[in-house]
Design a protein around this motif. Structure first.
Motif, PDB file in Angstrom:
ATOM      1  N   LEU A  78       0.839  -1.195   0.000  1.00 36.62           N
ATOM      2  CA  LEU A  78       0.000   0.000   0.000  1.00 36.62           C
ATOM      3  C   LEU A  78       0.875   1.247   0.000  1.00 36.62           C
ATOM      4  CD1 LEU A  78      -3.084   0.898   0.415  1.00 36.62           C
ATOM      5  CD2 LEU A  78      -2.379   1.343   2.755  1.00 36.62           C
ATOM      6  N   ASN A  79       0.492   2.226  -0.787  1.00 32.93           N
ATOM      7  CA  ASN A  79       1.195   3.505  -0.823  1.00 32.93           C
ATOM      8  C   ASN A  79       0.600   4.382   0.281  1.00 32.93           C
ATOM      9  OD1 ASN A  79       2.178   6.051  -1.309  1.00 32.93           O
ATOM     10  ND2 ASN A  79       1.800   6.009  -3.507  1.00 32.93           N
ATOM     11  N   PHE A  80       1.396   4.627   1.313  1.00 33.02           N
ATOM     12  CA  PHE A  80       0.946   5.440   2.441  1.00 33.02           C
ATOM     13  C   PHE A  80       1.179   6.932   2.220  1.00 33.02           C
ATOM     14  CE2 PHE A  80       1.279   1.300   4.547  1.00 33.02           C
ATOM     15  CZ  PHE A  80       0.108   1.281   5.272  1.00 33.02           C
ATOM     16  N   GLY A  81       1.608   7.326   1.022  1.00 33.39           N
ATOM     17  CA  GLY A  81       1.731   8.740   0.674  1.00 33.39           C
ATOM     18  C   GLY A  81       2.597   9.527   1.647  1.00 33.39           C
ATOM     19  N   GLN A  82       2.031  10.586   2.205  1.00 32.33           N
ATOM     20  CA  GLN A  82       2.768  11.481   3.111  1.00 32.33           C
ATOM     21  C   GLN A  82       3.230  10.792   4.398  1.00 32.33           C
ATOM     22  OE1 GLN A  82       0.394  14.977   3.883  1.00 32.33           O
ATOM     23  NE2 GLN A  82       0.092  15.390   1.705  1.00 32.33           N
ATOM     24  N   TRP A  83       2.662   9.656   4.690  1.00 31.36           N
ATOM     25  CA  TRP A  83       3.032   8.944   5.920  1.00 31.36           C
ATOM     26  C   TRP A  83       4.235   8.026   5.727  1.00 31.36           C
ATOM     27  CZ3 TRP A  83      -2.679   7.182   6.896  1.00 31.36           C
ATOM     28  CH2 TRP A  83      -3.456   8.307   7.221  1.00 31.36           C
ATOM     29  N   GLU A  92      -0.747   9.699  13.783  1.00 32.44           N
ATOM     30  CA  GLU A  92      -1.938   8.884  14.042  1.00 32.44           C
ATOM     31  C   GLU A  92      -3.083   9.643  14.705  1.00 32.44           C
ATOM     32  OE1 GLU A  92      -0.930   5.490  16.385  1.00 32.44           O
ATOM     33  OE2 GLU A  92      -0.211   6.695  18.057  1.00 32.44           O
ATOM     34  N   GLN A  93      -2.809  10.771  15.339  1.00 35.99           N
ATOM     35  CA  GLN A  93      -3.876  11.555  15.956  1.00 35.99           C
ATOM     36  C   GLN A  93      -4.421  12.645  15.034  1.00 35.99           C
ATOM     37  OE1 GLN A  93      -5.249  10.605  18.810  1.00 35.99           O
ATOM     38  NE2 GLN A  93      -3.767   8.939  18.794  1.00 35.99           N
ATOM     39  N   SER A  94      -3.846  12.784  13.838  1.00 35.82           N
ATOM     40  CA  SER A  94      -4.297  13.823  12.903  1.00 35.82           C
ATOM     41  C   SER A  94      -5.700  13.511  12.386  1.00 35.82           C
ATOM     42  CB  SER A  94      -3.326  13.936  11.725  1.00 35.82           C
ATOM     43  OG  SER A  94      -3.437  12.793  10.890  1.00 35.82           O
ATOM     44  N   ALA A  95      -6.385  14.539  11.921  1.00 38.10           N
ATOM     45  CA  ALA A  95      -7.734  14.351  11.370  1.00 38.10           C
ATOM     46  C   ALA A  95      -7.689  13.426  10.156  1.00 38.10           C
ATOM     47  CB  ALA A  95      -8.335  15.707  10.984  1.00 38.10           C
ATOM     48  N   GLU A  96      -6.654  13.566   9.313  1.00 40.73           N
ATOM     49  CA  GLU A  96      -6.534  12.694   8.137  1.00 40.73           C
ATOM     50  C   GLU A  96      -6.394  11.234   8.548  1.00 40.73           C
ATOM     51  OE1 GLU A  96      -3.097  14.740   6.628  1.00 40.73           O
ATOM     52  OE2 GLU A  96      -4.242  15.468   4.892  1.00 40.73           O
ATOM     53  N   ALA A  97      -5.567  10.992   9.548  1.00 42.50           N
ATOM     54  CA  ALA A  97      -5.364   9.620  10.012  1.00 42.50           C
ATOM     55  C   ALA A  97      -6.643   9.065  10.624  1.00 42.50           C
ATOM     56  CB  ALA A  97      -4.213   9.559  11.012  1.00 42.50           C
ATOM     57  N   GLN A  98      -7.355   9.880  11.377  1.00 42.41           N
ATOM     58  CA  GLN A  98      -8.600   9.419  11.985  1.00 42.41           C
ATOM     59  C   GLN A  98      -9.635   9.047  10.913  1.00 42.41           C
ATOM     60  OE1 GLN A  98      -8.899   8.659  15.296  1.00 42.41           O
ATOM     61  NE2 GLN A  98      -6.715   9.075  15.130  1.00 42.41           N
ATOM     62  N   ARG A  99      -9.704   9.834   9.840  1.00 39.46           N
ATOM     63  CA  ARG A  99     -10.603   9.496   8.717  1.00 39.46           C
ATOM     64  C   ARG A  99     -10.186   8.172   8.078  1.00 39.46           C
ATOM     65  NH1 ARG A  99     -10.498  15.019   7.999  1.00 39.46           N
ATOM     66  NH2 ARG A  99      -8.782  14.948   6.501  1.00 39.46           N
ATOM     67  N   TRP A 100      -8.869   8.002   7.896  1.00 40.46           N
ATOM     68  CA  TRP A 100      -8.363   6.774   7.287  1.00 40.46           C
ATOM     69  C   TRP A 100      -8.643   5.569   8.188  1.00 40.46           C
ATOM     70  CZ3 TRP A 100      -4.228   3.290   8.249  1.00 40.46           C
ATOM     71  CH2 TRP A 100      -3.958   2.411   7.200  1.00 40.46           C
ATOM     72  N   PHE A 101      -8.364   5.697   9.484  1.00 39.86           N
ATOM     73  CA  PHE A 101      -8.618   4.590  10.413  1.00 39.86           C
ATOM     74  C   PHE A 101     -10.103   4.228  10.437  1.00 39.86           C
ATOM     75  CE2 PHE A 101      -4.702   6.142  12.842  1.00 39.86           C
ATOM     76  CZ  PHE A 101      -3.886   5.169  12.288  1.00 39.86           C
ATOM     77  N   ALA A 102     -10.979   5.210  10.300  1.00 38.56           N
ATOM     78  CA  ALA A 102     -12.426   4.967  10.332  1.00 38.56           C
ATOM     79  C   ALA A 102     -12.916   4.240   9.080  1.00 38.56           C
ATOM     80  CB  ALA A 102     -13.183   6.289  10.498  1.00 38.56           C
ATOM     81  N   ASP A 103     -12.234   4.444   7.941  1.00 38.30           N
ATOM     82  CA  ASP A 103     -12.665   3.799   6.688  1.00 38.30           C
ATOM     83  C   ASP A 103     -11.468   3.594   5.761  1.00 38.30           C
ATOM     84  OD1 ASP A 103     -14.128   2.736   4.591  1.00 38.30           O
ATOM     85  OD2 ASP A 103     -14.895   4.673   3.920  1.00 38.30           O
ATOM     86  N   LEU A 105     -10.809   1.138   4.057  1.00 42.29           N
ATOM     87  CA  LEU A 105     -11.186   0.447   2.818  1.00 42.29           C
ATOM     88  C   LEU A 105     -11.371   1.431   1.665  1.00 42.29           C
ATOM     89  CD1 LEU A 105     -13.735  -2.233   4.060  1.00 42.29           C
ATOM     90  CD2 LEU A 105     -11.336  -2.562   3.437  1.00 42.29           C
ATOM     91  N   HIS A 106     -11.902   2.610   1.952  1.00 46.33           N
ATOM     92  CA  HIS A 106     -12.239   3.549   0.883  1.00 46.33           C
ATOM     93  C   HIS A 106     -11.501   4.885   0.962  1.00 46.33           C
ATOM     94  CE1 HIS A 106     -15.730   0.833   1.405  1.00 46.33           C
ATOM     95  NE2 HIS A 106     -15.513   0.690   0.123  1.00 46.33           N
ATOM     96  N   THR A 107     -10.955   5.235   2.104  1.00 46.62           N
ATOM     97  CA  THR A 107     -10.283   6.516   2.283  1.00 46.62           C
ATOM     98  C   THR A 107      -8.794   6.360   1.993  1.00 46.62           C
ATOM     99  OG1 THR A 107     -11.878   7.135   3.988  1.00 46.62           O
ATOM    100  CG2 THR A 107      -9.809   8.378   3.925  1.00 46.62           C
ATOM    101  N   PRO A 108      -8.273   7.137   1.051  1.00 46.89           N
ATOM    102  CA  PRO A 108      -6.829   7.038   0.782  1.00 46.89           C
ATOM    103  C   PRO A 108      -6.013   7.783   1.834  1.00 46.89           C
ATOM    104  CG  PRO A 108      -7.844   8.605  -0.723  1.00 46.89           C
ATOM    105  CD  PRO A 108      -8.958   8.006   0.104  1.00 46.89           C
ATOM    106  N   CYS A 109      -4.796   7.332   2.025  1.00 48.51           N
ATOM    107  CA  CYS A 109      -3.838   8.076   2.837  1.00 48.51           C
ATOM    108  C   CYS A 109      -3.541   9.378   2.083  1.00 48.51           C
ATOM    109  CB  CYS A 109      -2.541   7.281   2.971  1.00 48.51           C
ATOM    110  SG  CYS A 109      -2.755   5.654   3.685  1.00 48.51           S
ATOM    111  N   PRO A 110      -3.138  10.449   2.741  1.00 44.68           N
ATOM    112  CA  PRO A 110      -2.815  11.698   2.044  1.00 44.68           C
ATOM    113  C   PRO A 110      -1.741  11.457   0.974  1.00 44.68           C
ATOM    114  CG  PRO A 110      -2.781  12.027   4.425  1.00 44.68           C
ATOM    115  CD  PRO A 110      -2.926  10.561   4.191  1.00 44.68           C
ATOM    116  N   ASP A 111      -2.097  11.737  -0.273  1.00 46.50           N
ATOM    117  CA  ASP A 111      -1.215  11.503  -1.427  1.00 46.50           C
ATOM    118  C   ASP A 111      -0.863  10.030  -1.602  1.00 46.50           C
ATOM    119  OD1 ASP A 111      -1.152  14.243  -2.045  1.00 46.50           O
ATOM    120  OD2 ASP A 111       0.530  14.564  -0.679  1.00 46.50           O
ATOM    121  N   GLY A 112      -1.683   9.142  -1.069  1.00 50.91           N
ATOM    122  CA  GLY A 112      -1.429   7.709  -1.172  1.00 50.91           C
ATOM    123  C   GLY A 112      -2.660   6.959  -1.648  1.00 50.91           C
TER     124      GLY A 112
END
Length: 181
Positions: A78-83, A92-103, A105-112
């Motif tokens: 998996l391409n984790f992009g900015q991570w 892991e506490q960022s809003a982007e990470a929280q969105r990714w952890f919540a979904d 399956l469908h939410t891409p990592c930032p730039d990933g």
């Protein structure tokens, strides 16, 4: 068509580092781990070998298969992009990470990528295997994420079910690709 999936050996990366598509070095235990994988594969004769081009898979594929290896970008982790190459604690506490952890399956990592992206590319890879003769015996050297995606597709599992499956470094998993992809 028999398919043997092999996960790369341990890497020389500090625990907690996110390294999906980052090309990281192998651990000093590579030779011993490789010998164990070779022991597990003893007596098997593969007609084709496909591998992720990342060095942690490429080095192993070269040891396991003496013929022409086909390097396939779709077999990358998996391409984790900015991570990539950052410690999970850093984001892991960022809003982007929280969105990714919540979904995831469908939410891409930032730039990933999202898991759905990884699943699409591994399913396209499996589909292309249908062009090979049915008597082919396939060796695939790849990463934990693509292995889970291929198992889910071949065994018709819900993607959420597959994340509980532990895939150790150096794991050898034999499947029979009889599903249509």
């Amino acid at each position: 068509m028999p398919i043997t999936l092999v996960r790369h050996t341990q890497v020389a990366v500090s625990q907690g580092i996110c390294y999906g598509q980052t090309d990281v070095p192998l651990a000093e235990t590579f030779d011993a781990e490789c010998a164990e994988i070779q022991r597990k594969l003893e007596g098997k004769c593969f007609t084709h070998c496909f591998s992720s081009p990342l060095s942690r898979c490429a080095q192993l594929a070269k040891r396991l298969f003496q013929g022409r290896i086909e390097w396939d970008e779709r077999l990358k982790e998996l391409n984790f992009g900015q991570w990539e190459n950052r410690h999970w604690n850093d984001f892991e506490q960022s809003a982007e990470a929280q969105r990714w952890f919540a979904d995831y399956l469908h939410t891409p990592c930032p730039d990933g990528e999202s898991y759905a992206d990884l699943r699409m590319r591994t399913e396209a890879f499996l589909h292309d295997l249908q062009q090979l003769p049915p008597q082919s015996n396939i060796l695939i050297v790849t990463h934990g994420g693509p292995i889970r995606a291929m198992i889910a597709k071949i065994q018709n599992l819900d993607p959420k079910e597959i994340f509980d499956l532990k895939i150790e470094y150096g794991a050898v998993i034999e499947l029979d690709k009889t599903t249509s992809t």
